[in-house]
Motif scaffolding. Structure first.
Motif, mmCIF file in Angstrom:
data_model
loop_
_atom_site.group_PDB
_atom_site.id
_atom_site.type_symbol
_atom_site.label_atom_id
_atom_site.label_comp_id
_atom_site.label_asym_id
_atom_site.label_seq_id
_atom_site.Cartn_x
_atom_site.Cartn_y
_atom_site.Cartn_z
ATOM 1 N N GLY A 2 19.706 52.233 2.225
ATOM 2 C CA GLY A 2 21.256 51.767 1.808
ATOM 3 C C GLY A 2 21.039 51.140 0.266
ATOM 4 O O GLY A 2 22.123 51.572 -0.430
ATOM 5 N N LYS A 3 20.250 50.593 -0.075
ATOM 6 C CA LYS A 3 20.003 49.470 -1.236
ATOM 7 C C LYS A 3 19.867 50.424 -2.113
ATOM 8 O O LYS A 3 20.546 50.297 -3.437
ATOM 9 N N GLN A 4 19.179 51.448 -2.077
ATOM 10 C CA GLN A 4 18.858 52.544 -3.009
ATOM 11 C C GLN A 4 20.199 53.488 -3.644
ATOM 12 O O GLN A 4 20.530 53.472 -4.552
ATOM 13 N N ILE A 5 20.834 53.769 -2.448
ATOM 14 C CA ILE A 5 21.923 54.377 -2.758
ATOM 15 C C ILE A 5 23.171 53.556 -3.247
ATOM 16 O O ILE A 5 23.609 53.936 -4.223
ATOM 17 N N LEU A 6 23.197 52.346 -2.782
ATOM 18 C CA LEU A 6 24.198 51.519 -3.468
ATOM 19 C C LEU A 6 24.119 51.292 -4.784
ATOM 20 O O LEU A 6 24.871 51.278 -5.733
ATOM 21 N N GLU A 7 22.473 51.155 -5.293
ATOM 22 C CA GLU A 7 22.384 50.794 -6.853
ATOM 23 C C GLU A 7 22.662 52.043 -7.604
ATOM 24 O O GLU A 7 23.313 51.879 -8.602
ATOM 25 N N ALA A 8 22.443 53.145 -7.001
ATOM 26 C CA ALA A 8 22.676 54.271 -7.801
ATOM 27 C C ALA A 8 24.211 54.385 -7.932
ATOM 28 O O ALA A 8 24.672 54.699 -8.970
ATOM 29 N N HIS A 9 24.913 54.127 -6.844
ATOM 30 C CA HIS A 9 26.515 54.125 -6.788
ATOM 31 C C HIS A 9 27.021 53.212 -7.893
ATOM 32 O O HIS A 9 27.979 53.601 -8.791
ATOM 33 N N MET A 10 26.466 51.914 -8.040
ATOM 34 C CA MET A 10 27.003 50.867 -8.747
ATOM 35 C C MET A 10 26.657 51.289 -10.179
ATOM 36 O O MET A 10 27.539 51.073 -11.185
ATOM 37 N N LYS A 11 25.519 51.683 -10.658
ATOM 38 C CA LYS A 11 25.102 51.926 -11.855
ATOM 39 C C LYS A 11 25.755 53.232 -12.477
ATOM 40 O O LYS A 11 26.061 53.337 -13.698
ATOM 41 N N LYS A 12 26.108 54.141 -11.600
ATOM 42 C CA LYS A 12 26.578 55.385 -12.074
ATOM 43 C C LYS A 12 28.337 55.610 -11.866
ATOM 44 O O LYS A 12 28.928 55.408 -12.678
ATOM 45 N N CYS A 13 28.327 55.651 -10.360
ATOM 46 C CA CYS A 13 29.707 55.687 -10.001
ATOM 47 C C CYS A 13 30.633 54.869 -10.406
ATOM 48 O O CYS A 13 31.722 54.916 -10.983
ATOM 49 N N VAL A 14 30.494 53.730 -10.221
ATOM 50 C CA VAL A 14 31.168 52.337 -10.378
ATOM 51 C C VAL A 14 31.477 52.178 -11.965
ATOM 52 O O VAL A 14 32.573 51.868 -12.216
ATOM 53 N N VAL A 15 30.351 52.200 -12.583
ATOM 54 C CA VAL A 15 30.381 51.961 -13.944
ATOM 55 C C VAL A 15 31.349 53.130 -14.750
ATOM 56 O O VAL A 15 32.158 52.725 -15.502
ATOM 57 N N ARG A 16 31.122 54.337 -14.324
ATOM 58 C CA ARG A 16 31.884 55.479 -14.846
ATOM 59 C C ARG A 16 33.419 55.153 -14.377
ATOM 60 O O ARG A 16 34.076 55.401 -15.420
ATOM 61 N N GLU A 17 33.765 54.702 -13.193
ATOM 62 C CA GLU A 17 35.173 54.472 -12.848
ATOM 63 C C GLU A 17 35.785 53.228 -13.731
ATOM 64 O O GLU A 17 36.978 53.210 -13.918
ATOM 65 N N ILE A 18 34.923 52.339 -13.758
ATOM 66 C CA ILE A 18 35.554 51.116 -14.678
ATOM 67 C C ILE A 18 35.858 51.635 -16.216
ATOM 68 O O ILE A 18 36.895 51.412 -16.606
ATOM 69 N N LYS A 19 34.776 52.405 -16.500
ATOM 70 C CA LYS A 19 35.028 52.792 -17.923
ATOM 71 C C LYS A 19 36.300 53.877 -18.033
ATOM 72 O O LYS A 19 37.116 53.978 -18.979
ATOM 73 N N ASN A 20 36.651 54.550 -17.003
ATOM 74 C CA ASN A 20 38.080 55.439 -16.744
ATOM 75 C C ASN A 20 39.088 54.669 -16.561
ATOM 76 O O ASN A 20 40.162 55.223 -16.427
ATOM 77 N N GLY A 21 39.028 53.399 -16.523
ATOM 78 C CA GLY A 21 39.898 52.647 -16.355
ATOM 79 C C GLY A 21 40.491 52.267 -14.868
ATOM 80 O O GLY A 21 41.735 51.796 -14.356
ATOM 81 N N ASN A 22 39.804 52.638 -13.832
ATOM 82 C CA ASN A 22 40.071 52.569 -12.641
ATOM 83 C C ASN A 22 39.406 51.359 -11.944
ATOM 84 O O ASN A 22 39.023 51.559 -10.584
ATOM 85 N N GLU A 23 39.324 50.416 -12.608
ATOM 86 C CA GLU A 23 38.591 49.140 -12.069
ATOM 87 C C GLU A 23 38.859 48.592 -10.739
ATOM 88 O O GLU A 23 38.154 48.319 -9.760
ATOM 89 N N GLU A 24 40.315 48.321 -10.649
ATOM 90 C CA GLU A 24 40.775 47.712 -9.396
ATOM 91 C C GLU A 24 40.419 48.557 -8.295
ATOM 92 O O GLU A 24 39.921 48.156 -7.157
ATOM 93 N N LYS A 25 40.778 49.991 -8.074
ATOM 94 C CA LYS A 25 40.336 50.957 -6.997
ATOM 95 C C LYS A 25 38.945 50.790 -6.762
ATOM 96 O O LYS A 25 38.767 50.923 -5.635
ATOM 97 N N VAL A 26 37.914 51.130 -7.784
ATOM 98 C CA VAL A 26 36.911 51.142 -7.528
ATOM 99 C C VAL A 26 36.018 49.721 -6.992
ATOM 100 O O VAL A 26 35.178 49.680 -6.110
ATOM 101 N N ILE A 27 36.601 48.800 -7.424
ATOM 102 C CA ILE A 27 36.197 47.300 -6.999
ATOM 103 C C ILE A 27 36.783 47.135 -5.674
ATOM 104 O O ILE A 27 35.885 46.770 -4.603
ATOM 105 N N GLU A 28 37.825 47.447 -5.341
ATOM 106 C CA GLU A 28 38.573 47.505 -3.923
ATOM 107 C C GLU A 28 37.369 48.249 -2.961
ATOM 108 O O GLU A 28 37.189 47.772 -1.974
ATOM 109 N N GLU A 29 37.154 49.589 -3.129
ATOM 110 C CA GLU A 29 36.336 50.367 -2.732
ATOM 111 C C GLU A 29 34.791 49.896 -2.470
ATOM 112 O O GLU A 29 34.233 49.632 -1.258
#
Length: 112
Positions: free
Chosen positions: A75-102
């Protein structure tokens, strides 16, 4: 064929084969995760056999603890990949509130 995990934004997430933008783990990373999950699966079968054979409860509890730790590691490995890739991408795309809530929702479930 591996099932694609859909994020709320309907773009592929880090575990699908056909992600765009280089957001997928490498084949080597997927192989390592699959190997870890195969070992965990074997541990679970072993625990089931221990229960069937009436092995001393403390030994079963120790094995259960080991499986929980191994699953947490995956779980930690998958979470790390998710945060470094998906979460960062969504913050850059202006979806920070939704992705942080998720992310907070997911972390809350992981910490139970």
């Amino acid at each position: 064929m591996e099932k694609k995990i859909e994020c709320y934004h309907n773009e592929c997430c880090h575990m699908s084969e056909d992600c765009s933008g280089g957001n997928c783990p490498s084949a080597a990373q997927k192989k390592k995760l699959n190997s870890r999950m195969n070992r965990i699966e074997g541990q679970i079968r072993g625990i089931k056999k221990m229960i069937e054979e009436d092995v001393y409860c403390d030994e079963i509890l120790n094995q259960l603890s080991s499986v929980k730790a191994a699953l947490n590691g995956v779980g930690k490995q998958i979470l790390e990949a998710h945060m470094k890739k998906c979460v960062v991408r969504e913050i850059k795309n202006g979806n920070e509130e939704k992705v942080i809530e998720e992310l907070l929702y997911t972390l809350g479930k992981m910490m139970k």
